[in-house]
Design a protein around this motif. Structure first.
Motif, PDB file in Angstrom:
ATOM      1  N   LEU A 117       0.824  -1.213   0.000  1.00 26.19           N
ATOM      2  CA  LEU A 117       0.000   0.000   0.000  1.00 26.19           C
ATOM      3  C   LEU A 117       0.857   1.262   0.000  1.00 26.19           C
ATOM      4  O   LEU A 117       0.428   2.319  -0.479  1.00 26.19           O
ATOM      5  N   PHE A 118       2.049   1.153   0.520  1.00 26.39           N
ATOM      6  CA  PHE A 118       2.954   2.297   0.595  1.00 26.39           C
ATOM      7  C   PHE A 118       4.048   2.218  -0.468  1.00 26.39           C
ATOM      8  O   PHE A 118       4.979   3.025  -0.470  1.00 26.39           O
ATOM      9  N   GLY A 119       3.952   1.212  -1.377  1.00 22.52           N
ATOM     10  CA  GLY A 119       4.937   1.062  -2.444  1.00 22.52           C
ATOM     11  C   GLY A 119       6.241   0.457  -1.966  1.00 22.52           C
ATOM     12  O   GLY A 119       7.295   0.732  -2.542  1.00 22.52           O
ATOM     13  N   LEU A 120       6.207  -0.345  -0.895  1.00 17.34           N
ATOM     14  CA  LEU A 120       7.425  -0.951  -0.353  1.00 17.34           C
ATOM     15  C   LEU A 120       7.386  -2.466  -0.564  1.00 17.34           C
ATOM     16  O   LEU A 120       6.324  -3.070  -0.681  1.00 17.34           O
ATOM     17  N   THR A 121       8.557  -3.068  -0.567  1.00 15.11           N
ATOM     18  CA  THR A 121       8.636  -4.526  -0.627  1.00 15.11           C
ATOM     19  C   THR A 121       8.606  -5.075   0.787  1.00 15.11           C
ATOM     20  O   THR A 121       8.769  -4.343   1.774  1.00 15.11           O
ATOM     21  N   GLY A 122       8.418  -6.392   0.897  1.00 12.80           N
ATOM     22  CA  GLY A 122       8.378  -7.032   2.210  1.00 12.80           C
ATOM     23  C   GLY A 122       9.700  -6.942   2.943  1.00 12.80           C
ATOM     24  O   GLY A 122       9.736  -6.874   4.183  1.00 12.80           O
ATOM     25  N   ALA A 123      10.821  -6.943   2.222  1.00  9.40           N
ATOM     26  CA  ALA A 123      12.139  -6.880   2.845  1.00  9.40           C
ATOM     27  C   ALA A 123      12.371  -5.531   3.524  1.00  9.40           C
ATOM     28  O   ALA A 123      13.104  -5.443   4.520  1.00  9.40           O
ATOM     29  N   ILE A 124      11.785  -4.481   2.995  1.00  5.54           N
ATOM     30  CA  ILE A 124      11.938  -3.161   3.600  1.00  5.54           C
ATOM     31  C   ILE A 124      10.765  -2.879   4.541  1.00  5.54           C
ATOM     32  O   ILE A 124      10.935  -2.272   5.607  1.00  5.54           O
ATOM     33  N   GLY A 125       9.563  -3.318   4.189  1.00  8.79           N
ATOM     34  CA  GLY A 125       8.353  -3.016   4.959  1.00  8.79           C
ATOM     35  C   GLY A 125       8.311  -3.686   6.320  1.00  8.79           C
ATOM     36  O   GLY A 125       7.842  -3.087   7.299  1.00  8.79           O
ATOM     37  N   THR A 126       8.799  -4.930   6.427  1.00  8.49           N
ATOM     38  CA  THR A 126       8.736  -5.652   7.705  1.00  8.49           C
ATOM     39  C   THR A 126       9.593  -4.993   8.785  1.00  8.49           C
ATOM     40  O   THR A 126       9.086  -4.714   9.876  1.00  8.49           O
ATOM     41  N   PRO A 127      10.896  -4.718   8.546  1.00  2.00           N
ATOM     42  CA  PRO A 127      11.672  -4.051   9.604  1.00  2.00           C
ATOM     43  C   PRO A 127      11.141  -2.648   9.918  1.00  2.00           C
ATOM     44  O   PRO A 127      11.114  -2.224  11.082  1.00  2.00           O
ATOM     45  N   LEU A 128      10.678  -1.921   8.874  1.00  2.00           N
ATOM     46  CA  LEU A 128      10.138  -0.587   9.096  1.00  2.00           C
ATOM     47  C   LEU A 128       8.854  -0.660   9.944  1.00  2.00           C
ATOM     48  O   LEU A 128       8.651   0.149  10.855  1.00  2.00           O
ATOM     49  N   ALA A 129       8.018  -1.666   9.674  1.00  2.00           N
ATOM     50  CA  ALA A 129       6.786  -1.841  10.458  1.00  2.00           C
ATOM     51  C   ALA A 129       7.108  -2.150  11.910  1.00  2.00           C
ATOM     52  O   ALA A 129       6.461  -1.625  12.830  1.00  2.00           O
ATOM     53  N   LEU A 130       8.100  -2.999  12.145  1.00  2.00           N
ATOM     54  CA  LEU A 130       8.479  -3.337  13.520  1.00  2.00           C
ATOM     55  C   LEU A 130       9.022  -2.110  14.257  1.00  2.00           C
ATOM     56  O   LEU A 130       8.728  -1.900  15.437  1.00  2.00           O
ATOM     57  N   VAL A 131       9.794  -1.285  13.570  1.00  2.00           N
ATOM     58  CA  VAL A 131      10.330  -0.068  14.193  1.00  2.00           C
ATOM     59  C   VAL A 131       9.200   0.891  14.525  1.00  2.00           C
ATOM     60  O   VAL A 131       9.162   1.494  15.619  1.00  2.00           O
ATOM     61  N   VAL A 132       8.216   1.038  13.622  1.00  2.00           N
ATOM     62  CA  VAL A 132       7.097   1.959  13.859  1.00  2.00           C
ATOM     63  C   VAL A 132       6.240   1.454  15.020  1.00  2.00           C
ATOM     64  O   VAL A 132       5.839   2.231  15.902  1.00  2.00           O
ATOM     65  N   MET A 133       5.953   0.146  15.076  1.00  2.00           N
ATOM     66  CA  MET A 133       5.142  -0.403  16.177  1.00  2.00           C
ATOM     67  C   MET A 133       5.869  -0.263  17.514  1.00  2.00           C
ATOM     68  O   MET A 133       5.259   0.106  18.529  1.00  2.00           O
ATOM     69  N   CYS A 134       7.167  -0.546  17.534  1.00  2.00           N
ATOM     70  CA  CYS A 134       7.933  -0.400  18.780  1.00  2.00           C
ATOM     71  C   CYS A 134       8.015   1.058  19.210  1.00  2.00           C
ATOM     72  O   CYS A 134       8.009   1.361  20.409  1.00  2.00           O
ATOM     73  N   SER A 135       8.088   1.974  18.251  1.00  2.00           N
ATOM     74  CA  SER A 135       8.104   3.403  18.587  1.00  2.00           C
ATOM     75  C   SER A 135       6.786   3.813  19.243  1.00  2.00           C
ATOM     76  O   SER A 135       6.780   4.549  20.240  1.00  2.00           O
TER      77      SER A 135
END
Length: 160
Positions: free
Chosen positions: A117-135
């Motif tokens: 939905l944001f134009g990202l691949t799973g390799a970039i989206g998964t670590p970014l999602a984990l960082v956003v949720m932890c933040s």
């Protein structure tokens, strides 16, 4: 290992030994008690200097224990006679910082489930999602107070 018992280990017939111990205690009067004046214990001599047990006093002709009929106001069949808990207090209003932290957690979940939905691949989206949720979770934890609320007054009660 030898299967024979050493006679110094203990008695051979445990039941007979137990019966002897109980009979000795009964002869000494241990465990003997008369529950009413009509009941007489003939197992041994009585001591005259022993005090009589105190019996509870009750009104003449009254029941020995409290019954449901004692209070005519209490009707167990009354359908309106049940506990109604008070209304719970309303939930507190969320402050803007709390709403922002919850939005970050929700954004992280969406980014983890559908990074496309944001134009990202799973390799970039998964670590970014984990960082956003932890933040978002860290922001909620950092906003927690260790002390009493600011409107609690001068007396905070017992502080341990």
């Amino acid at each position: 290992m030898n299967s024979r018992r050493d006679p110094t280990d203990g008695p051979e017939d445990v039941d007979a030994t137990f019966a002897e111990i109980v009979a000795g205690l009964e002869r000494e009067g241990v465990g003997r008690r008369a529950w009413s004046d009509d009941e007489v214990d003939d197992t041994g001599p009585e001591d005259e200097d022993e005090a009589e047990p105190v019996k509870p006093t009750r009104p003449e002709g009254g029941p020995a224990v409290a019954t449901a009929e004692d209070d005519p106001r209490d009707d167990p069949d009354d359908p309106d006679d049940h506990y109604v808990p008070p209304e719970p207090p309303p939930l507190p209003v969320l402050r803007p910082g709390t709403i922002a932290a919850l939005v970050l957690i929700l954004l992280g979940v969406v980014l983890l489930v559908a990074p496309g939905l944001f134009g990202l691949t799973g390799a970039i989206g998964t670590p970014l999602a984990l960082v956003v949720m932890c933040s978002g979770a860290g922001w909620l934890v950092l906003r927690m107070r260790n002390g009493p609320p600011p409107d609690s007054g001068w007396d905070d009660g017992a502080v341990l």
